[in-house]
Design a protein around this motif. Structure first.
Motif, PDB file in Angstrom:
ATOM      1  N   THR A 291      12.320  -0.090  -3.913  1.00 61.00           N
ATOM      2  CA  THR A 291      11.654  -1.383  -3.999  1.00 61.00           C
ATOM      3  C   THR A 291      10.808  -1.583  -2.758  1.00 61.00           C
ATOM      4  N   MET A 292       9.551  -1.991  -2.953  1.00 63.63           N
ATOM      5  CA  MET A 292       8.658  -2.340  -1.846  1.00 63.63           C
ATOM      6  C   MET A 292       8.392  -3.836  -1.920  1.00 63.63           C
ATOM      7  N   TYR A 293       8.834  -4.559  -0.903  1.00 62.95           N
ATOM      8  CA  TYR A 293       8.596  -5.999  -0.871  1.00 62.95           C
ATOM      9  C   TYR A 293       7.241  -6.301  -0.255  1.00 62.95           C
ATOM     10  N   ALA A 294       6.863  -7.562  -0.230  1.00 64.71           N
ATOM     11  CA  ALA A 294       5.519  -7.999   0.124  1.00 64.71           C
ATOM     12  C   ALA A 294       5.055  -7.457   1.469  1.00 64.71           C
ATOM     13  N   SER A 295       3.807  -7.022   1.489  1.00 71.76           N
ATOM     14  CA  SER A 295       3.091  -6.582   2.686  1.00 71.76           C
ATOM     15  C   SER A 295       3.716  -5.372   3.365  1.00 71.76           C
ATOM     16  N   SER A 296       4.306  -4.482   2.620  1.00 69.64           N
ATOM     17  CA  SER A 296       4.830  -3.248   3.213  1.00 69.64           C
ATOM     18  C   SER A 296       3.904  -2.090   2.854  1.00 69.64           C
ATOM     19  N   SER A 297       3.959  -1.033   3.661  1.00 65.39           N
ATOM     20  CA  SER A 297       3.062   0.107   3.478  1.00 65.39           C
ATOM     21  C   SER A 297       3.795   1.419   3.659  1.00 65.39           C
ATOM     22  N   ILE A 298       3.387   2.404   2.889  1.00 63.93           N
ATOM     23  CA  ILE A 298       3.840   3.781   3.050  1.00 63.93           C
ATOM     24  C   ILE A 298       2.574   4.619   3.081  1.00 63.93           C
TER      25      ILE A 298
ATOM     26  N   THR B 255       0.836  -1.192   0.000  1.00 61.80           N
ATOM     27  CA  THR B 255       0.000   0.000   0.000  1.00 61.80           C
ATOM     28  C   THR B 255       0.871   1.241   0.000  1.00 61.80           C
ATOM     29  N   VAL B 256       0.601   2.136  -0.936  1.00 56.93           N
ATOM     30  CA  VAL B 256       1.194   3.468  -0.950  1.00 56.93           C
ATOM     31  C   VAL B 256       0.007   4.401  -0.925  1.00 56.93           C
TER      32      VAL B 256
END
Length: 157
Positions: free
Chosen positions: A136-143, A114-115
């Motif tokens: 790079t955003m790996y699995a299940s990360s949020s900003i 989620t961004v």
């Protein structure tokens, strides 16, 4: 988004991965495979097409159709107001949310990310994230919220 920039994005993000493996000029069949049969490349193609059509006069209807198709087929919600620079890559295109964010070059995102913006009711404005180049955003990360992500950053859950 101009038509030339749109074509440049498609050439780099959709056609380049196959061209890198084959070392030859792509024909119609190869381009069709890239655009419509590969889920990762199809998601990127649809996002670019949606953002391009949204900038055209009278293209908003078709942009919303593609937006609905992305949500139903892949579970990807990309806002029509987001700004994504060239080099978008999506691996495992499922459950991705990108609301009005400003994203730099060569952004890679994996599943369940989620961004998003955060609306501050007491201040009365939206807090939009800014993501730098080569992130790079790996699995299940949020900003979420008024966040500034620097260049060359890897984010994980």
């Amino acid at each position: 988004m101009t038509k030339d920039y749109y074509k440049q994005c498609i050439a780099m993000e959709v056609y380049a991965p196959l061209k890198k493996h084959t070392n030859r000029k792509l024909n119609f069949i190869d381009k069709f495979r890239c655009k419509y049969l590969s889920p990762e490349l199809n998601a990127v193609y649809l996002i670019r097409r949606m953002l391009y059509l949204n900038t055209l006069t009278g293209g908003g209807f078709f942009a919303r159709l593609i937006h609905t198709w992305l949500v139903r087929r892949y579970g990807i919600f990309v806002s029509l107001r987001c700004q994504i620079d060239i080099g978008l890559r999506i691996y495992h295109p499922t459950s991705i949310v990108i609301t009005s964010a400003i994203i730099g070059k060569n952004f890679t995102i994996f599943q369940n990310c989620t961004v998003g913006q955060k609306f501050s009711g007491e201040k009365g404005y939206n807090m939009t994230p800014h993501i730098g180049d080569n992130c790079t955003m790996y699995a299940s990360s949020s900003i979420i919220g008024d966040v500034q992500v620097a260049d060359n950053v890897t984010l994980g859950a």
